[in-house]
Scaffold this motif. Structure first.
Motif, PDB file in Angstrom:
ATOM      1  N   ALA A 132       4.227   5.371  -6.265  1.00 15.91           N
ATOM      2  CA  ALA A 132       3.684   5.242  -7.619  1.00 15.91           C
ATOM      3  C   ALA A 132       2.598   6.285  -7.909  1.00 15.91           C
ATOM      4  N   ASP A 133       1.582   6.360  -7.031  1.00 16.90           N
ATOM      5  CA  ASP A 133       0.444   7.249  -7.298  1.00 16.90           C
ATOM      6  C   ASP A 133       0.775   8.721  -7.099  1.00 16.90           C
ATOM      7  N   LYS A 172       3.920  -0.274  -9.705  1.00 14.92           N
ATOM      8  CA  LYS A 172       3.085  -0.732  -8.596  1.00 14.92           C
ATOM      9  C   LYS A 172       3.348  -2.205  -8.290  1.00 14.92           C
ATOM     10  N   ILE A 173       3.176  -2.538  -7.022  1.00 16.66           N
ATOM     11  CA  ILE A 173       3.293  -3.937  -6.595  1.00 16.66           C
ATOM     12  C   ILE A 173       1.920  -4.581  -6.738  1.00 16.66           C
ATOM     13  N   SER A 223       5.255  11.490 -14.348  1.00 17.18           N
ATOM     14  CA  SER A 223       4.853  10.930 -15.635  1.00 17.18           C
ATOM     15  C   SER A 223       3.842  11.826 -16.356  1.00 17.18           C
ATOM     16  N   ARG A 224       2.837  12.283 -15.649  1.00 17.28           N
ATOM     17  CA  ARG A 224       1.774  13.080 -16.284  1.00 17.28           C
ATOM     18  C   ARG A 224       2.306  14.384 -16.867  1.00 17.28           C
ATOM     19  N   GLN A 233       0.816  -1.204   0.000  1.00 19.72           N
ATOM     20  CA  GLN A 233       0.000   0.000   0.000  1.00 19.72           C
ATOM     21  C   GLN A 233       0.857   1.264   0.000  1.00 19.72           C
ATOM     22  N   SER A 234       1.907   1.268   0.791  1.00 20.85           N
ATOM     23  CA  SER A 234       2.764   2.448   0.894  1.00 20.85           C
ATOM     24  C   SER A 234       3.487   2.715  -0.420  1.00 20.85           C
ATOM     25  N   VAL A 235       4.050   1.682  -1.015  1.00 14.82           N
ATOM     26  CA  VAL A 235       4.737   1.847  -2.302  1.00 14.82           C
ATOM     27  C   VAL A 235       3.767   2.336  -3.367  1.00 14.82           C
TER      28      VAL A 235
END
Length: 571
Positions: free
Chosen positions: A399-400, A553-554, A407-408, A392-394
């Motif tokens: 990532a988010d 993401k994992i 990236s955006r 969740q943390s990663v």
């Protein structure tokens, strides 16, 4: 520019360290060292492998290697893993070095000359099954203080009480499990810590800013029961620093070595001398960090360690330095950590339980681990690693929040303006409001980093990333572009400058991803106190590149696979 000496507790040589070891000393020390360097300070960041004592002998015996060869090989493996995790040591030394041997013998001689060493004929445990005297830590039994049934002969890791082997109830050999033990007469040297108690107590009392965890452990050892006791500093072993009184033989001590806990902290100094040797520098180069009469008077010395190491760094090592009668630099601040637990139990090197540094890097890049470990550092209490929390943390933080932002904005700029910073008008009210909000957060982040409040610093850094996302979401340059491409260009310019700023601020936590962001932005890495200026550092027309995905993401499948893989013993 200030001068900062930083040492991390020395990892023991017998095997690869687990994530609990990493977050308990080396990783937060690296975070602090990287931050101070980024702010322009002169930093000496030192660590080394702790190589002496019975555990090294036993580990070498299991592999069939000579103990010196085993230690040399494992030092290489540990150094490579430290580099893999981005630990930015100025030198990663070895307690078996010639420098440490000479320094350890020097301190013993000085302590003897000052009257702080006494010879003691004592009764020591001999194991018939093992054919040897057993060092304290290789005798196990029940702690007389708390009843823990796996207490060692030097310390109960459950209640942290300092012990002697003869204190244990139902003692047994930790090597063979044999209870066929005999107490035999042998002669050893003792450091007269009790004679230094008042000086050590006054020194500890002067450290009003130390963490409660550090001072509470120190004062417990100093005052509980009989208080600070004299401590044996020699052992009947083959592997270690030979006992000498400076450069002279010590009659009656032939064939003995110094106790590993006596010589290991001296290696902080030894490793700094090794650093000077490696750089072709003279002794003045390392002594200016360690001798207050030779230039170290303006040095701030900070140590990082797990709570189990606190007694030796607040009592025994200070006793060595004070008792020497020489002008050695004493530690100014000790940042200590509680334990990281694993999936409801303990990480365990001996049992191979949990995630170890080599396996961690096999499955994910270092920054994934650095971020989770530091943002969950066991400061105020123990922390628990679970695969669900890690995933969740990663996914959410890296990532988010951060990765998605980078990236955006870079991909949108490439599609509409090319791979250069677009021009557009000056920043407007929304951008000025963002600058003000960022300034408040960055000042808080800097304050937490300077105070070594690791989790609070991580929280502020994430909040800084979130501000950029919230700005981008509200500004929506992809929509604005349809009606006002000039204004959209300005918003994109702000976004690209934010990436450069994030690269700088995030480097202490996630150095590899930060380097990728910096390189993609084709930018410098200068920390600026002026946030507005920092967000105009990339001018219109400045070329950049769209980086690869910073953080993948994992997946649930990955998480389940790793949870299963690391549920048992190390393979």
């Amino acid at each position: 520019m200030a001068r900062h000496l930083i040492t991390s507790a020395l990892p023991y040589i017998n095997g690869i360290k687990h994530l609990g070891n990493l977050v308990g000393s080396q990783l937060p020390a690296d975070l602090y060292a990287r931050y101070l360097r980024a702010r322009g300070h002169e930093v000496m960041f030192i660590c080394a492998t702790d190589e002496h004592g019975t555990p090294a002998e036993l580990a070498a015996a299991k592999t069939g290697e000579a103990v010196a060869d085993y230690c040399a090989r494992m030092h290489g493996e540990q150094a490579a893993l430290a580099k893999g995790f981005g630990l930015s040591f100025d030198h990663y030394g070895r307690s078996s070095s010639e420098r440490n041997r000479v320094l350890t013998q020097h301190f013993a001689g000085q302590l003897a000359d000052q009257g702080f060493i006494r010879e003691v004929s004592e009764r020591q445990v001999y194991s018939h099954a093992d054919g040897r005297f057993l060092p304290d830590r290789y005798i196990e039994g029940t702690c007389p203080n708390c009843g823990y049934d796996k207490a060692r002969g030097d310390q109960c890791e459950n209640c942290t009480k300092q012990l002697d082997p003869t204190d244990l109830i139902e003692p047994r050999s930790a090597i063979s499990g044999s209870t066929d033990l005999e107490v035999r007469e042998t002669k050893h040297l003792y450091l007269r810590q009790s004679a230094l108690k008042d000086q050590i107590a006054a020194w500890i009392d002067s450290k009003a800013d130390w963490p409660i965890l550090t001072t509470s452990i120190a004062k417990k050892w100093l005052n509980d029961g009989d208080g600070l006791r004299d401590r044996g500093i020699t052992r009947d072993l083959d592997w270690g620093v030979p006992v000498k009184r400076g450069d002279r033989d010590w009659p009656g001590m032939e064939g003995k070595v110094f106790y590993v806990w006596f010589d290991a902290p001296v290696e902080y100094i030894g490793a700094t001398a090794e650093w000077a040797d490696a750089g072709g520098l003279d002794d003045a180069a390392w002594r200016r960090w360690w001798r207050t009469d030779e230039g170290a008077g303006d040095v701030t010395y900070t140590q990082f360690m797990g709570k189990d190491n606190v007694p030796f760094h607040t009592l025994s090592f200070p006793a060595t330095l004070i008792g020497s009668g020489e002008s050695w630099k004493m530690v100014d601040y000790i940042k200590s950590f509680n334990y990281l637990t694993y999936q409801g139990g303990q990480f365990s090197t001996s049992q191979g339980r949990g995630v170890f540094m080599d396996h961690a890097l096999e499955i994910l890049p270092a920054d994934y681990w650095r971020w989770w470990l530091l943002s969950h550092a066991p400061e105020s209490g123990d922390s628990e690693f679970t695969w669900d929390n890690f995933q969740q943390s990663v996914n959410k933080d890296l990532a988010d929040v951060l990765g998605n932002f980078v990236s955006r904005i870079t991909k949108f700029c490439r599609s509409k303006f090319g791979e250069v910073v677009p021009e557009g008008p000056a920043y407007g009210p929304d951008e000025q409001a963002l600058i003000q909000s960022l300034t408040i957060r960055i000042r808080a982040y800097e304050g937490n980093m300077a105070a070594m409040e690791v989790r609070k610093a991580a929280s502020e850094l994430r909040a800084i990333w979130v501000l950029g996302n919230e700005y981008l979401q509200a500004a929506a340059p992809w929509s604005v572009f349809k009606t006002d491409p000039e204004r959209a260009a300005m918003q994109v310019r702000m976004g690209l400058n934010l990436i450069r700023l994030y690269a700088i601020l995030s480097r202490p936590f996630i150095p590899f991803a930060s380097a990728t962001m910096q390189q993609a932005m084709n930018a410098d890495a200068d920390w600026s106190d002026d946030v507005a200026a920092a967000l105009s550092a990339l001018p219109p027309g400045h070329a950049f590149a769209v980086p690869d995905v910073l953080f993948a993401k994992i997946s649930d499948e990955n998480r389940a696979e790793w949870e299963e893989r690391f549920s048992g013993t190390r393979s």
